[in-house]
Scaffold this motif. Structure first.
Motif, mmCIF file in Angstrom:
data_model
loop_
_atom_site.group_PDB
_atom_site.id
_atom_site.type_symbol
_atom_site.label_atom_id
_atom_site.label_comp_id
_atom_site.label_asym_id
_atom_site.label_seq_id
_atom_site.Cartn_x
_atom_site.Cartn_y
_atom_site.Cartn_z
ATOM 1 N N ILE A 7 -52.671 -32.062 -2.439
ATOM 2 C CA ILE A 7 -51.801 -32.294 -3.606
ATOM 3 C C ILE A 7 -50.538 -33.059 -2.966
ATOM 4 O O ILE A 7 -49.844 -32.248 -2.390
ATOM 5 N N PRO A 10 -47.276 -36.220 -7.993
ATOM 6 C CA PRO A 10 -47.880 -37.036 -8.950
ATOM 7 C C PRO A 10 -47.009 -38.131 -9.965
ATOM 8 O O PRO A 10 -47.655 -38.786 -10.790
ATOM 9 N N TYR A 30 -50.589 -40.270 -13.319
ATOM 10 C CA TYR A 30 -50.466 -40.078 -11.676
ATOM 11 C C TYR A 30 -50.783 -41.487 -11.118
ATOM 12 O O TYR A 30 -51.356 -42.304 -11.593
ATOM 13 N N SER A 264 -54.948 -36.392 -16.571
ATOM 14 C CA SER A 264 -53.719 -35.790 -17.039
ATOM 15 C C SER A 264 -53.691 -35.977 -18.625
ATOM 16 O O SER A 264 -53.636 -36.905 -19.213
ATOM 17 N N VAL A 370 -53.042 -32.654 -14.456
ATOM 18 C CA VAL A 370 -51.848 -32.933 -14.396
ATOM 19 C C VAL A 370 -51.026 -32.768 -15.444
ATOM 20 O O VAL A 370 -51.239 -33.295 -16.621
ATOM 21 N N GLN A 372 -47.345 -31.421 -17.725
ATOM 22 C CA GLN A 372 -46.069 -31.525 -17.739
ATOM 23 C C GLN A 372 -45.407 -30.321 -18.954
ATOM 24 O O GLN A 372 -45.798 -30.428 -19.866
ATOM 25 N N SER A 401 -52.503 -24.339 -7.354
ATOM 26 C CA SER A 401 -51.612 -25.085 -8.214
ATOM 27 C C SER A 401 -50.437 -25.563 -7.593
ATOM 28 O O SER A 401 -50.148 -24.923 -6.246
ATOM 29 N N SER A 403 -46.379 -27.482 -8.234
ATOM 30 C CA SER A 403 -45.401 -27.926 -9.115
ATOM 31 C C SER A 403 -44.399 -28.748 -8.590
ATOM 32 O O SER A 403 -43.997 -28.496 -7.534
ATOM 33 N N GLU A 427 -43.743 -30.800 -13.552
ATOM 34 C CA GLU A 427 -44.953 -31.518 -13.733
ATOM 35 C C GLU A 427 -45.898 -30.616 -12.770
ATOM 36 O O GLU A 427 -45.654 -30.485 -11.484
ATOM 37 N N VAL A 429 -49.703 -29.352 -11.093
ATOM 38 C CA VAL A 429 -51.109 -29.793 -10.829
ATOM 39 C C VAL A 429 -51.918 -28.561 -10.868
ATOM 40 O O VAL A 429 -51.635 -27.731 -10.034
#
Length: 434
Positions: A7, A10, A30, A264, A370, A372, A401, A403, A427, A429
């Motif tokens: 990851i 994004p 992303y 997303s 993704v 937010q 995850s 962030s 944001e 993931v």
């Protein structure tokens, strides 16, 4: 044990949007690099199916296809269907674009067609400008939109050819430059013209030049991309891709038909995503079954008050219920009415979409979202946690995850200073397994 996914941030990077990618500057959750690194780290077999139920401009489907994976992209906005289809145009078509554009412009000049008095383009342009833009669009349609796209039950934009879609995107770009005076404080959004606004006037020569330059640029960028792929030996057999015009709330996914989800979903920030494509919707108006306002009402995150009553569902999770209770009790104007109801609409649609996503995902499959966070006044809307809890209710387990703290467009809102809250946004993931 399932391998952890790679990851990276994004956040979209405009410096990376060059060449072929530079022609698709539409809203997206992303960048391609994020999707590419993540999908490569998933080590999926080439028979795998990758789904993006909020496909937008087609970053997921484009990346999956270029990696030799099969993919499905779903979106409710017809403009995004056309953009995603254009993005998939094979490099072998690069040489066809310029002569096609020249023929289309020649016909638009030599055989102008009458403009209907209710044409959507008249909302933006004076009659002469609207007539020439519509003439280009009509000739794209006549030349390249055939029986595969048109049928007795209407036009199916999800079947449009990549070539036709690419020429439409070139026309979209020309129109976006023309309507620059209607851009809002958010540079990607357009405000709708008011009755008293002066309509845009442009010469036929200027419009034709801009459209032609866009096509030449796209042709050159596609050819350059093909050469780069060959030199780097990045030419796997492209995967099959299906781009579908559909609503995630009602999308029809066969149970266990999807190996991997990368998407997303719309953020819970009361953004009307149709406002980002107002001029493109006007260009496509003769092909559309749904008017802009009706389309906006269907969107997740609609700014329109939903029709009918929506009940709070305990399945939305403790965090969501707490947020809704705080919102409803907030002393600011319309919090307990309009804003409460539009948020109910968002969480109801998101819950139903997540349920269908979970049904389509195979046992052992993974879903990456993704998401937010945001604020309503001074109330934290912890959407990553809310989505995690909704997912758990449909059999999805959060396995990984990461962030990232980003700047947020909400920080430029003058009303933001009225309330004490952190700047920017987080944001996240979220990687689920089933």
């Amino acid at each position: 044990m399932t391998k952890r996914l790679r990851i990276i941030s994004p956040k979209r990077n405009r410096r990376l949007q060059t060449g072929w990618e530079g022609f698709f500057p539409y809203y997206a959750g992303y960048p391609e690099l994020f999707a590419r690194e993540l999908l490569k780290s998933a080590r999926l077999p080439h028979s795998a199916v990758v789904l993006d139920p909020w496909n937008g401009s087609g970053t997921t489907t484009y990346t999956a296809t270029s990696l030799g994976l099969n993919s499905i992209g779903i979106d409710l906005n017809p403009v995004m269907i056309v953009v995603a289809r254009a993005r998939l145009l094979p490099p072998s078509e690069a040489d066809h674009l310029r002569p096609l554009a020249a023929t289309i412009l020649s016909h638009a000049h030599s055989a102008p067609l009458p403009l209907q008095p209710d044409d959507a383009l008249l909302g933006w342009f004076d009659p002469a400008t609207a007539a020439f833009v519509r003439g280009i669009e009509q000739n794209i349609r006549r030349s390249l939109v055939g029986s595969m796209t048109k049928s007795p039950d209407g036009v199916h934009l999800d079947r449009i050819s990549g070539t036709a879609a690419t020429l439409y995107v070139a026309l979209f770009a020309a129109c976006r430059r023309l309507v620059a005076p209607f851009r809002s404080s958010n540079p990607t959004w357009l405000r709708a013209p008011k009755p008293y606004d002066t309509r845009i006037a442009a010469s036929k020569a200027a419009i034709a030049r801009d459209f032609g330059n866009n096509v030449r640029g796209m042709s050159a960028a596609l050819a350059e991309k093909h050469e780069a792929d060959q030199s780097q030996k990045r030419l796997p057999h492209p995967g099959d891709c299906k781009v579908s015009l559909s609503d995630t709330v009602t999308m029809d996914l066969a149970p266990g038909s999807v190996d991997f989800v990368l998407t997303s979903p719309p953020y819970c920030t009361r953004i009307d995503y149709t406002a980002a494509t107002r001029i493109e919707l006007a260009v496509l108006a003769p092909l559309l079954k749904t008017a802009e306002r009706a389309l906006g009402r269907q969107m997740i995150g609609s700014t329109q008050v939903p029709k009918g009553e929506i009940d709070v569902d305990e399945g939305w999770g403790e965090t969501c219920l707490g947020f809704l209770a705080a919102l409803r009790a907030h002393p600011s104007k319309a919090s307990g009415g309009y804003y409460f109801r539009t948020h109910l609409d968002y969480f109801d649609k998101m819950n139903r979409s997540m349920q269908r996503l979970a049904v389509g995902l195979k046992a052992g499959g993974r879903a990456v979202l993704v998401v937010q966070d945001s604020y309503y006044k001074d109330i934290h809307n912890d959407l990553p946690t809310i989505i995690t809890e909704i997912g758990a209710g449909h059999g999805l387990t959060l396995a990984q995850s990461k962030s990232f703290h980003l700047r947020s467009m909400s920080d430029v809102n003058p009303g933001r200073k009225t309330y004490v809250r952190p700047s920017g946004a987080t944001e996240s993931v979220l990687c689920f397994t089933k």
